[in-house]
Design a protein around this motif. Structure first.
Motif, PDB file in Angstrom:
ATOM      1  N   ASP A  57      -3.880 -32.098 -18.355  1.00 44.53           N
ATOM      2  CA  ASP A  57      -2.140 -32.614 -17.714  1.00 44.53           C
ATOM      3  C   ASP A  57      -1.939 -30.496 -17.539  1.00 44.53           C
ATOM      4  O   ASP A  57      -0.827 -30.508 -16.972  1.00 44.53           O
ATOM      5  CB  ASP A  57      -1.113 -33.295 -19.098  1.00 44.53           C
ATOM      6  N   ASP A  58      -2.911 -30.266 -18.570  1.00 43.71           N
ATOM      7  CA  ASP A  58      -2.080 -28.393 -18.116  1.00 43.71           C
ATOM      8  C   ASP A  58      -2.571 -27.896 -17.122  1.00 43.71           C
ATOM      9  O   ASP A  58      -2.210 -26.760 -17.213  1.00 43.71           O
ATOM     10  CB  ASP A  58      -2.084 -27.894 -19.835  1.00 43.71           C
ATOM     11  N   ASP A  60      -2.389 -27.903 -14.292  1.00 49.74           N
ATOM     12  CA  ASP A  60      -0.781 -27.391 -13.263  1.00 49.74           C
ATOM     13  C   ASP A  60      -0.884 -25.768 -12.958  1.00 49.74           C
ATOM     14  O   ASP A  60      -0.120 -25.595 -12.375  1.00 49.74           O
ATOM     15  CB  ASP A  60       0.126 -28.012 -13.417  1.00 49.74           C
ATOM     16  N   GLN A  61      -1.329 -25.212 -14.278  1.00 50.65           N
ATOM     17  CA  GLN A  61      -0.227 -23.788 -14.006  1.00 50.65           C
ATOM     18  C   GLN A  61      -1.324 -23.102 -13.818  1.00 50.65           C
ATOM     19  O   GLN A  61      -1.274 -21.908 -13.614  1.00 50.65           O
ATOM     20  CB  GLN A  61       0.143 -23.747 -15.781  1.00 50.65           C
ATOM     21  N   PHE A  62      -2.631 -23.455 -13.091  1.00 53.80           N
ATOM     22  CA  PHE A  62      -3.871 -22.204 -12.709  1.00 53.80           C
ATOM     23  C   PHE A  62      -3.750 -22.406 -11.302  1.00 53.80           C
ATOM     24  O   PHE A  62      -3.566 -23.456 -10.846  1.00 53.80           O
ATOM     25  CB  PHE A  62      -4.899 -22.756 -13.061  1.00 53.80           C
ATOM     26  N   ARG A  63      -4.281 -21.394 -10.586  1.00 57.34           N
ATOM     27  CA  ARG A  63      -4.684 -21.309  -8.908  1.00 57.34           C
ATOM     28  C   ARG A  63      -5.768 -22.278  -8.898  1.00 57.34           C
ATOM     29  O   ARG A  63      -6.798 -21.824 -10.623  1.00 57.34           O
ATOM     30  CB  ARG A  63      -5.143 -20.130  -8.726  1.00 57.34           C
TER      31      ARG A  63
END
Length: 84
Positions: A57-58, A60-63
């Motif tokens: 779920d983490d 989303d912070q990446f490209r």
């Protein structure tokens, strides 16, 4: 890099991944981008995260390579100038 859906074989081990309606092995840009990613990160620890894996779920912070969201990198951009 999103690999798509993990398809399990009869013994529950993951047999392959598929992104969309086409097998990943039939997507040349995806395959080349994966090999470039592995070459770029050969000395880094890598993990494959599935939806039920802690940390998924983490993401989303990446490209995303090959993604279509704002800030993602297209396969063409990522592969530009790479000879592999």
């Amino acid at each position: 890099m999103a690999l798509g859906t993990a398809y399990r074989l009869g013994d529950q081990r993951i047999g392959y991944f598929q992104d969309g309606y086409t097998a990943n092995s039939d997507q040349p840009e995806l395959t080349r981008a994966l090999w470039k990613f592995l070459a770029d990160h050969a000395r880094h620890p890598l993990r494959v995260l599935l939806p039920d894996t802690p940390g998924y779920d983490d993401l989303d912070q990446f490209r995303e390579i090959g993604g279509d969201e704002r800030g993602d990198v297209s396969f063409a951009e990522y592969l530009d100038g790479w000879p592999g």
